[in-house]
Design a protein around this motif. Sequence first.
Motif, PDB file in Angstrom:
ATOM      1  N   GLY A 219      38.014  50.662  36.864  1.00 29.11           N
ATOM      2  CA  GLY A 219      37.551  51.977  36.445  1.00 29.11           C
ATOM      3  C   GLY A 219      36.852  51.960  35.094  1.00 29.11           C
ATOM      4  N   LEU A 220      36.642  53.148  34.553  1.00 22.85           N
ATOM      5  CA  LEU A 220      35.956  53.387  33.282  1.00 22.85           C
ATOM      6  C   LEU A 220      34.460  53.086  33.406  1.00 22.85           C
ATOM      7  CD1 LEU A 220      38.630  51.982  30.786  1.00 22.85           C
ATOM      8  CD2 LEU A 220      38.411  54.288  31.725  1.00 22.85           C
ATOM      9  N   THR A 221      33.757  53.129  32.300  1.00 22.66           N
ATOM     10  CA  THR A 221      32.299  52.985  32.285  1.00 22.66           C
ATOM     11  C   THR A 221      31.897  51.729  31.531  1.00 22.66           C
ATOM     12  OG1 THR A 221      31.987  54.133  30.175  1.00 22.66           O
ATOM     13  CG2 THR A 221      32.147  55.509  32.167  1.00 22.66           C
ATOM     14  N   PRO A 222      30.639  51.259  31.708  1.00 21.34           N
ATOM     15  CA  PRO A 222      30.190  50.099  30.926  1.00 21.34           C
ATOM     16  C   PRO A 222      30.376  50.272  29.421  1.00 21.34           C
ATOM     17  CG  PRO A 222      28.691  50.462  32.738  1.00 21.34           C
ATOM     18  CD  PRO A 222      29.665  51.621  32.760  1.00 21.34           C
ATOM     19  N   ARG A 223      30.161  51.461  28.921  1.00 21.03           N
ATOM     20  CA  ARG A 223      30.409  51.695  27.501  1.00 21.03           C
ATOM     21  C   ARG A 223      31.886  51.477  27.164  1.00 21.03           C
ATOM     22  NH1 ARG A 223      28.390  52.582  22.193  1.00 21.03           N
ATOM     23  NH2 ARG A 223      29.933  53.811  21.089  1.00 21.03           N
ATOM     24  N   ASP A 224      32.773  51.966  28.022  1.00 27.73           N
ATOM     25  CA  ASP A 224      34.209  51.767  27.806  1.00 27.73           C
ATOM     26  C   ASP A 224      34.572  50.288  27.821  1.00 27.73           C
ATOM     27  OD1 ASP A 224      34.781  54.547  27.712  1.00 27.73           O
ATOM     28  OD2 ASP A 224      34.862  54.631  29.901  1.00 27.73           O
ATOM     29  N   SER A 283      40.738  34.625  31.191  1.00 24.24           N
ATOM     30  CA  SER A 283      40.916  34.759  32.633  1.00 24.24           C
ATOM     31  C   SER A 283      41.115  36.226  33.029  1.00 24.24           C
ATOM     32  CB  SER A 283      42.101  33.906  33.100  1.00 24.24           C
ATOM     33  OG  SER A 283      43.330  34.388  32.585  1.00 24.24           O
ATOM     34  N   TYR A 284      41.828  36.959  32.209  1.00 24.11           N
ATOM     35  CA  TYR A 284      42.054  38.388  32.456  1.00 24.11           C
ATOM     36  C   TYR A 284      40.726  39.137  32.487  1.00 24.11           C
ATOM     37  CZ  TYR A 284      44.502  42.900  31.950  1.00 24.11           C
ATOM     38  OH  TYR A 284      44.992  44.165  32.144  1.00 24.11           O
ATOM     39  N   ARG A 285      39.875  38.867  31.512  1.00 28.36           N
ATOM     40  CA  ARG A 285      38.608  39.584  31.437  1.00 28.36           C
ATOM     41  C   ARG A 285      37.637  39.126  32.532  1.00 28.36           C
ATOM     42  NH1 ARG A 285      38.108  44.344  29.306  1.00 28.36           N
ATOM     43  NH2 ARG A 285      36.271  44.063  28.015  1.00 28.36           N
ATOM     44  N   LEU A 286      37.672  37.854  32.900  1.00 25.55           N
ATOM     45  CA  LEU A 286      36.825  37.390  33.995  1.00 25.55           C
ATOM     46  C   LEU A 286      37.180  38.107  35.296  1.00 25.55           C
ATOM     47  CD1 LEU A 286      36.802  33.529  33.381  1.00 25.55           C
ATOM     48  CD2 LEU A 286      34.881  35.087  33.011  1.00 25.55           C
ATOM     49  N   LYS A 287      38.475  38.151  35.603  1.00 24.18           N
ATOM     50  CA  LYS A 287      38.871  38.812  36.846  1.00 24.18           C
ATOM     51  C   LYS A 287      38.596  40.309  36.773  1.00 24.18           C
ATOM     52  CE  LYS A 287      42.385  39.087  40.416  1.00 24.18           C
ATOM     53  NZ  LYS A 287      43.698  38.591  40.896  1.00 24.18           N
ATOM     54  N   GLN A 288      38.861  40.903  35.636  1.00 26.09           N
ATOM     55  CA  GLN A 288      38.595  42.336  35.480  1.00 26.09           C
ATOM     56  C   GLN A 288      37.114  42.634  35.689  1.00 26.09           C
ATOM     57  OE1 GLN A 288      39.560  44.072  31.577  1.00 26.09           O
ATOM     58  NE2 GLN A 288      40.547  45.751  32.678  1.00 26.09           N
ATOM     59  N   ALA A 289      36.249  41.778  35.156  1.00 19.01           N
ATOM     60  CA  ALA A 289      34.809  41.966  35.335  1.00 19.01           C
ATOM     61  C   ALA A 289      34.435  41.881  36.806  1.00 19.01           C
ATOM     62  CB  ALA A 289      34.046  40.917  34.525  1.00 19.01           C
ATOM     63  N   GLY A 290      35.010  40.924  37.539  1.00 18.08           N
ATOM     64  CA  GLY A 290      34.701  40.798  38.951  1.00 18.08           C
ATOM     65  C   GLY A 290      35.148  41.999  39.759  1.00 18.08           C
ATOM     66  N   LEU A 291      36.344  42.469  39.503  1.00 16.07           N
ATOM     67  CA  LEU A 291      36.853  43.641  40.219  1.00 16.07           C
ATOM     68  C   LEU A 291      36.049  44.892  39.882  1.00 16.07           C
ATOM     69  CD1 LEU A 291      40.706  43.045  39.847  1.00 16.07           C
ATOM     70  CD2 LEU A 291      39.271  42.583  41.856  1.00 16.07           C
ATOM     71  N   ARG A 292      35.696  45.035  38.616  1.00 14.43           N
ATOM     72  CA  ARG A 292      34.908  46.205  38.223  1.00 14.43           C
ATOM     73  C   ARG A 292      33.491  46.131  38.777  1.00 14.43           C
ATOM     74  NH1 ARG A 292      37.142  46.880  31.996  1.00 14.43           N
ATOM     75  NH2 ARG A 292      38.547  48.626  32.434  1.00 14.43           N
ATOM     76  N   LEU A 293      32.932  44.932  38.837  1.00 12.37           N
ATOM     77  CA  LEU A 293      31.602  44.781  39.424  1.00 12.37           C
ATOM     78  C   LEU A 293      31.607  45.248  40.873  1.00 12.37           C
ATOM     79  CD1 LEU A 293      28.681  43.743  39.491  1.00 12.37           C
ATOM     80  CD2 LEU A 293      29.602  41.457  39.966  1.00 12.37           C
ATOM     81  N   ALA A 294      32.603  44.810  41.634  1.00 11.74           N
ATOM     82  CA  ALA A 294      32.704  45.241  43.027  1.00 11.74           C
ATOM     83  C   ALA A 294      32.840  46.758  43.116  1.00 11.74           C
ATOM     84  CB  ALA A 294      33.899  44.555  43.691  1.00 11.74           C
ATOM     85  N   GLU A 295      33.695  47.323  42.295  1.00  9.02           N
ATOM     86  CA  GLU A 295      33.911  48.771  42.302  1.00  9.02           C
ATOM     87  C   GLU A 295      32.632  49.517  41.934  1.00  9.02           C
ATOM     88  OE1 GLU A 295      37.666  51.120  40.759  1.00  9.02           O
ATOM     89  OE2 GLU A 295      36.355  50.627  39.069  1.00  9.02           O
ATOM     90  N   TYR A 296      31.929  49.018  40.926  1.00  9.51           N
ATOM     91  CA  TYR A 296      30.685  49.657  40.482  1.00  9.51           C
ATOM     92  C   TYR A 296      29.656  49.657  41.616  1.00  9.51           C
ATOM     93  CZ  TYR A 296      26.745  50.774  37.399  1.00  9.51           C
ATOM     94  OH  TYR A 296      25.663  51.381  36.795  1.00  9.51           O
ATOM     95  N   LEU A 297      29.566  48.538  42.335  1.00 11.29           N
ATOM     96  CA  LEU A 297      28.585  48.431  43.410  1.00 11.29           C
ATOM     97  C   LEU A 297      28.962  49.312  44.599  1.00 11.29           C
ATOM     98  CD1 LEU A 297      27.867  44.612  43.173  1.00 11.29           C
ATOM     99  CD2 LEU A 297      26.299  46.476  42.572  1.00 11.29           C
TER     100      LEU A 297
END
Length: 303
Positions: A219-224, A283-297
Amino acid sequence: MAKFRIWLQAALGMASVSLVATTSAAHAWTRTGHAAIGFVAEAKLKTDNREVWNKLAEILDGAEFYDEAVAGWADDVRTAHPELIHTVRIPVLGAVPSASDPACIADQPEVSCADKAIAHYAAVLKDANNPRQQRLEALKFILHLVGDLHQPLHGSEPGGAQDKVLIPGGILNVDANGAALASDVHAVWDYAIIKRHGLTAVQLGRQLWDDATLAPPTGLTPRDWAVESRNLAKKYIFLDPVTPSANDAYKVLACGGRTGIACPAAARTMPADYETKNYYLVSYRLKQAGLRLAEYLVNLMGT
Protein backbone atom coordinates in the motif's frame (compact mmCIF):
# COMPACT_ATOMS: atom_id res chain seq x y z
CA MET A 1 18.56 -9.20 14.78
CA ALA A 2 15.23 -10.22 16.29
CA LYS A 3 14.80 -6.78 17.86
CA PHE A 4 15.62 -5.20 14.51
CA ARG A 5 12.98 -7.29 12.73
CA ILE A 6 10.34 -6.35 15.30
CA TRP A 7 11.13 -2.62 15.03
CA LEU A 8 11.24 -2.66 11.25
CA GLN A 9 7.92 -4.40 10.76
CA ALA A 10 6.29 -2.03 13.24
CA ALA A 11 7.88 1.08 11.74
CA LEU A 12 6.87 0.20 8.20
CA GLY A 13 3.33 -0.76 9.02
CA MET A 14 2.16 2.54 7.74
CA ALA A 15 32.37 -5.23 -13.44
CA SER A 16 35.62 -4.91 -11.43
CA VAL A 17 35.64 -4.02 -7.80
CA SER A 18 37.13 -0.60 -8.49
CA LEU A 19 34.72 0.01 -11.37
CA VAL A 20 31.71 -0.92 -9.26
CA ALA A 21 32.94 1.31 -6.46
CA THR A 22 32.97 4.31 -8.75
CA THR A 23 29.83 3.69 -10.78
CA SER A 24 27.28 1.93 -8.65
CA ALA A 25 26.49 4.82 -6.33
CA ALA A 26 23.76 6.09 -8.62
CA HIS A 27 22.28 2.69 -9.46
CA ALA A 28 20.15 1.40 -6.61
CA TRP A 29 20.27 -2.34 -5.94
CA THR A 30 22.29 -3.14 -9.09
CA ARG A 31 20.79 -5.30 -11.82
CA THR A 32 20.68 -8.30 -9.48
CA GLY A 33 18.55 -6.52 -6.89
CA HIS A 34 16.22 -4.96 -9.44
CA ALA A 35 15.72 -8.31 -11.17
CA ALA A 36 14.98 -9.97 -7.81
CA ILE A 37 12.30 -7.33 -7.21
CA GLY A 38 10.91 -8.18 -10.64
CA PHE A 39 10.86 -11.88 -9.74
CA VAL A 40 8.76 -11.20 -6.63
CA ALA A 41 6.37 -8.93 -8.54
CA GLU A 42 5.94 -11.43 -11.36
CA ALA A 43 5.38 -14.31 -8.94
CA LYS A 44 2.76 -12.27 -7.09
CA LEU A 45 0.93 -11.36 -10.30
CA LYS A 46 0.98 -14.89 -11.66
CA THR A 47 -0.31 -16.22 -8.35
CA ASP A 48 -3.01 -13.66 -7.60
CA ASN A 49 -3.90 -11.82 -10.80
CA ARG A 50 -3.29 -13.72 -14.03
CA GLU A 51 -5.47 -11.32 -16.00
CA VAL A 52 -3.18 -8.38 -15.30
CA TRP A 53 -0.07 -10.48 -15.82
CA ASN A 54 -1.35 -11.58 -19.24
CA LYS A 55 -1.80 -7.95 -20.27
CA LEU A 56 1.74 -7.16 -19.17
CA ALA A 57 3.15 -10.31 -20.76
CA GLU A 58 1.74 -9.21 -24.10
CA ILE A 59 3.63 -5.92 -23.74
CA LEU A 60 6.80 -7.74 -22.63
CA ASP A 61 6.57 -10.03 -25.69
CA GLY A 62 8.39 -12.98 -24.16
CA ALA A 63 10.57 -11.12 -21.66
CA GLU A 64 10.24 -11.46 -17.90
CA PHE A 65 10.36 -8.91 -15.08
CA TYR A 66 13.38 -10.75 -13.69
CA ASP A 67 15.40 -10.45 -16.90
CA GLU A 68 18.26 -8.21 -15.85
CA ALA A 69 18.10 -6.42 -19.20
CA VAL A 70 14.49 -5.50 -18.40
CA ALA A 71 14.91 -4.68 -14.72
CA GLY A 72 18.14 -2.76 -15.25
CA TRP A 73 17.17 -1.01 -18.47
CA ALA A 74 16.34 2.32 -16.85
CA ASP A 75 19.92 2.63 -15.62
CA ASP A 76 21.22 1.84 -19.10
CA VAL A 77 19.37 4.81 -20.60
CA ARG A 78 20.14 7.39 -17.92
CA THR A 79 22.14 9.64 -20.23
CA ALA A 80 19.22 9.75 -22.67
CA HIS A 81 16.88 10.93 -19.88
CA PRO A 82 18.63 13.79 -18.04
CA GLU A 83 15.21 15.11 -17.03
CA LEU A 84 14.66 12.12 -14.74
CA ILE A 85 16.46 11.28 -11.49
CA HIS A 86 15.99 7.98 -9.71
CA THR A 87 15.59 9.45 -6.24
CA VAL A 88 13.44 11.65 -4.03
CA ARG A 89 15.84 13.67 -1.89
CA ILE A 90 14.10 14.15 1.47
CA PRO A 91 16.37 15.74 4.13
CA VAL A 92 17.36 13.54 7.05
CA LEU A 93 18.25 16.69 9.00
CA GLY A 94 15.07 18.59 9.73
CA ALA A 95 11.42 18.03 8.93
CA VAL A 96 10.01 16.13 5.98
CA PRO A 97 8.73 18.66 3.43
CA SER A 98 5.19 18.39 2.16
CA ALA A 99 4.70 16.46 -1.07
CA SER A 100 4.08 19.73 -2.92
CA ASP A 101 7.52 21.09 -1.99
CA PRO A 102 10.57 20.32 -4.13
CA ALA A 103 12.30 17.26 -2.72
CA CYS A 104 14.90 16.76 -5.43
CA ILE A 105 16.47 19.83 -7.04
CA ALA A 106 14.56 22.93 -6.00
CA ASP A 107 16.20 25.21 -8.58
CA GLN A 108 15.67 22.76 -11.47
CA PRO A 109 11.89 22.33 -11.72
CA GLU A 110 12.26 20.62 -15.08
CA VAL A 111 13.88 17.63 -13.37
CA SER A 112 11.42 14.92 -12.40
CA CYS A 113 11.86 12.98 -9.14
CA ALA A 114 11.27 9.23 -9.18
CA ASP A 115 7.80 9.47 -7.63
CA LYS A 116 6.63 11.97 -10.24
CA ALA A 117 8.21 9.92 -13.02
CA ILE A 118 6.30 6.81 -11.92
CA ALA A 119 3.03 8.72 -12.23
CA HIS A 120 4.02 9.94 -15.71
CA TYR A 121 4.93 6.50 -17.00
CA ALA A 122 1.87 4.96 -15.40
CA ALA A 123 -0.30 7.10 -17.66
CA VAL A 124 1.72 6.01 -20.69
CA LEU A 125 1.46 2.33 -19.78
CA LYS A 126 -2.25 2.43 -19.02
CA ASP A 127 -3.21 3.93 -22.40
CA ALA A 128 -3.75 0.95 -24.71
CA ASN A 129 -3.70 3.30 -27.70
CA ASN A 130 0.01 3.99 -27.23
CA PRO A 131 2.45 1.92 -29.32
CA ARG A 132 3.64 -1.31 -27.65
CA GLN A 133 7.27 -0.16 -27.58
CA GLN A 134 6.31 3.05 -25.79
CA ARG A 135 4.28 1.11 -23.23
CA LEU A 136 7.13 -1.38 -22.79
CA GLU A 137 9.57 1.40 -21.97
CA ALA A 138 7.06 2.88 -19.52
CA LEU A 139 6.68 -0.52 -17.85
CA LYS A 140 10.46 -0.89 -17.54
CA PHE A 141 10.75 2.56 -16.00
CA ILE A 142 8.03 1.76 -13.45
CA LEU A 143 9.61 -1.59 -12.58
CA HIS A 144 12.95 0.08 -11.97
CA LEU A 145 11.83 3.23 -10.21
CA VAL A 146 9.59 1.42 -7.73
CA GLY A 147 12.69 -0.54 -6.75
CA ASP A 148 14.80 2.59 -6.52
CA LEU A 149 12.44 4.23 -4.06
CA HIS A 150 12.88 1.32 -1.66
CA GLN A 151 16.65 1.77 -1.38
CA PRO A 152 17.00 3.90 1.78
CA LEU A 153 19.60 6.21 0.28
CA HIS A 154 17.38 6.91 -2.73
CA GLY A 155 14.89 8.64 -0.47
CA SER A 156 17.32 10.67 1.59
CA GLU A 157 19.30 13.90 1.40
CA PRO A 158 22.22 13.35 1.62
CA GLY A 159 22.49 10.18 -0.41
CA GLY A 160 25.78 9.02 1.06
CA ALA A 161 27.80 9.38 -2.14
CA GLN A 162 30.42 11.55 -0.40
CA ASP A 163 30.68 9.44 2.77
CA LYS A 164 33.80 7.32 2.33
CA VAL A 165 34.00 4.08 4.29
CA LEU A 166 36.36 1.17 4.81
CA ILE A 167 34.87 -2.19 5.78
CA PRO A 168 37.47 -4.83 6.70
CA GLY A 169 37.02 -7.55 4.11
CA GLY A 170 34.25 -5.55 2.43
CA ILE A 171 33.18 -6.37 -1.12
CA LEU A 172 34.22 -2.94 -2.37
CA ASN A 173 37.12 -2.35 0.00
CA VAL A 174 39.98 -4.40 -1.44
CA ASP A 175 41.70 -3.59 -4.72
CA ALA A 176 43.16 -6.12 -7.16
CA ASN A 177 46.39 -6.24 -5.15
CA GLY A 178 44.65 -6.84 -1.84
CA ALA A 179 45.18 -3.30 -0.55
CA ALA A 180 42.46 -1.46 1.35
CA LEU A 181 40.25 0.65 -0.87
CA ALA A 182 37.69 3.19 0.30
CA SER A 183 34.21 3.22 -1.21
CA ASP A 184 31.21 5.41 -0.57
CA VAL A 185 28.40 4.23 1.67
CA HIS A 186 25.85 4.61 -1.11
CA ALA A 187 27.74 2.07 -3.20
CA VAL A 188 27.75 -0.33 -0.26
CA TRP A 189 23.95 -0.19 -0.09
CA ASP A 190 23.53 -0.33 -3.86
CA TYR A 191 25.88 -3.21 -4.47
CA ALA A 192 27.94 -4.73 -1.70
CA ILE A 193 25.20 -5.89 0.67
CA ILE A 194 23.42 -7.84 -2.08
CA LYS A 195 26.68 -9.06 -3.58
CA ARG A 196 27.82 -10.34 -0.16
CA HIS A 197 24.70 -12.51 -0.04
CA GLY A 198 26.08 -14.37 -3.06
CA LEU A 199 22.95 -15.25 -5.03
CA THR A 200 21.94 -14.71 -8.64
CA ALA A 201 18.92 -12.55 -9.36
CA VAL A 202 16.61 -15.52 -9.80
CA GLN A 203 17.98 -17.28 -6.71
CA LEU A 204 17.55 -14.12 -4.65
CA GLY A 205 14.08 -13.44 -6.00
CA ARG A 206 12.95 -16.99 -5.27
CA GLN A 207 14.39 -16.82 -1.76
CA LEU A 208 12.55 -13.59 -1.05
CA TRP A 209 9.29 -14.91 -2.52
CA ASP A 210 9.47 -18.20 -0.61
CA ASP A 211 10.33 -16.64 2.76
CA ALA A 212 6.97 -16.47 4.51
CA THR A 213 8.55 -14.81 7.55
CA LEU A 214 9.44 -11.84 5.35
CA ALA A 215 6.00 -10.24 5.19
CA PRO A 216 6.26 -6.47 4.71
CA PRO A 217 3.13 -4.37 4.41
CA THR A 218 2.18 -2.93 1.03
CA GLY A 219 0.00 0.00 0.00
CA LEU A 220 0.76 3.73 0.27
CA THR A 221 2.10 5.92 -2.54
CA PRO A 222 5.51 6.32 -4.24
CA ARG A 223 6.02 9.48 -2.23
CA ASP A 224 5.30 7.54 0.97
CA TRP A 225 7.82 4.87 -0.05
CA ALA A 226 10.45 7.56 -0.40
CA VAL A 227 9.62 8.94 3.05
CA GLU A 228 9.99 5.43 4.46
CA SER A 229 13.42 5.20 2.84
CA ARG A 230 14.40 8.56 4.27
CA ASN A 231 13.33 7.47 7.73
CA LEU A 232 15.28 4.21 7.48
CA ALA A 233 18.39 6.07 6.31
CA LYS A 234 18.00 8.52 9.18
CA LYS A 235 17.68 5.73 11.74
CA TYR A 236 20.13 3.13 10.44
CA ILE A 237 22.68 4.81 8.16
CA PHE A 238 23.32 8.35 9.40
CA LEU A 239 24.54 9.56 12.77
CA ASP A 240 22.04 11.57 14.77
CA PRO A 241 23.81 14.85 15.59
CA VAL A 242 21.74 15.26 18.76
CA THR A 243 21.07 11.80 20.18
CA PRO A 244 23.81 9.14 20.14
CA SER A 245 22.76 5.50 19.85
CA ALA A 246 24.23 2.10 20.59
CA ASN A 247 24.67 1.47 16.85
CA ASP A 248 26.68 4.60 16.05
CA ALA A 249 29.69 2.50 15.02
CA TYR A 250 27.59 1.42 12.01
CA LYS A 251 26.65 4.95 10.97
CA VAL A 252 28.18 7.77 8.97
CA LEU A 253 27.92 11.55 9.12
CA ALA A 254 25.02 13.15 7.25
CA CYS A 255 27.17 15.34 5.02
CA GLY A 256 27.62 16.48 1.45
CA GLY A 257 24.83 17.05 -1.01
CA ARG A 258 22.80 20.07 0.03
CA THR A 259 23.39 19.64 3.76
CA GLY A 260 26.06 22.33 3.86
CA ILE A 261 28.18 19.97 5.99
CA ALA A 262 31.59 18.98 4.66
CA CYS A 263 32.33 15.26 4.67
CA PRO A 264 35.50 14.06 6.43
CA ALA A 265 38.51 13.68 4.18
CA ALA A 266 39.43 10.35 5.74
CA ALA A 267 37.31 7.23 5.21
CA ARG A 268 35.40 5.98 8.25
CA THR A 269 36.21 2.41 9.26
CA MET A 270 33.03 0.40 9.76
CA PRO A 271 32.58 -2.91 11.63
CA ALA A 272 33.54 -5.98 9.59
CA ASP A 273 29.97 -7.30 9.72
CA TYR A 274 28.43 -4.12 8.26
CA GLU A 275 27.30 -5.82 5.04
CA THR A 276 25.80 -8.90 6.71
CA LYS A 277 24.22 -6.94 9.57
CA ASN A 278 22.29 -4.78 7.12
CA TYR A 279 21.14 -7.59 4.82
CA TYR A 280 17.83 -8.10 6.61
CA LEU A 281 16.81 -4.50 5.98
CA VAL A 282 17.85 -4.83 2.33
CA SER A 283 15.92 -8.09 1.88
CA TYR A 284 12.86 -6.55 3.55
CA ARG A 285 12.87 -3.59 1.19
CA LEU A 286 13.52 -5.73 -1.90
CA LYS A 287 10.53 -7.94 -1.17
CA GLN A 288 8.39 -4.96 -0.22
CA ALA A 289 9.26 -3.29 -3.52
CA GLY A 290 8.27 -6.42 -5.45
CA LEU A 291 4.95 -6.79 -3.69
CA ARG A 292 4.16 -3.11 -4.06
CA LEU A 293 5.11 -3.18 -7.73
CA ALA A 294 2.63 -5.98 -8.34
CA GLU A 295 -0.06 -4.15 -6.37
CA TYR A 296 0.61 -0.89 -8.23
CA LEU A 297 0.31 -2.63 -11.60
CA VAL A 298 -2.94 -4.36 -10.58
CA ASN A 299 -4.42 -1.01 -9.55
CA LEU A 300 -3.23 0.52 -12.81
CA MET A 301 -4.07 -2.23 -15.31
CA GLY A 302 -6.87 -4.12 -13.60
CA THR A 303 -9.65 -1.84 -14.75
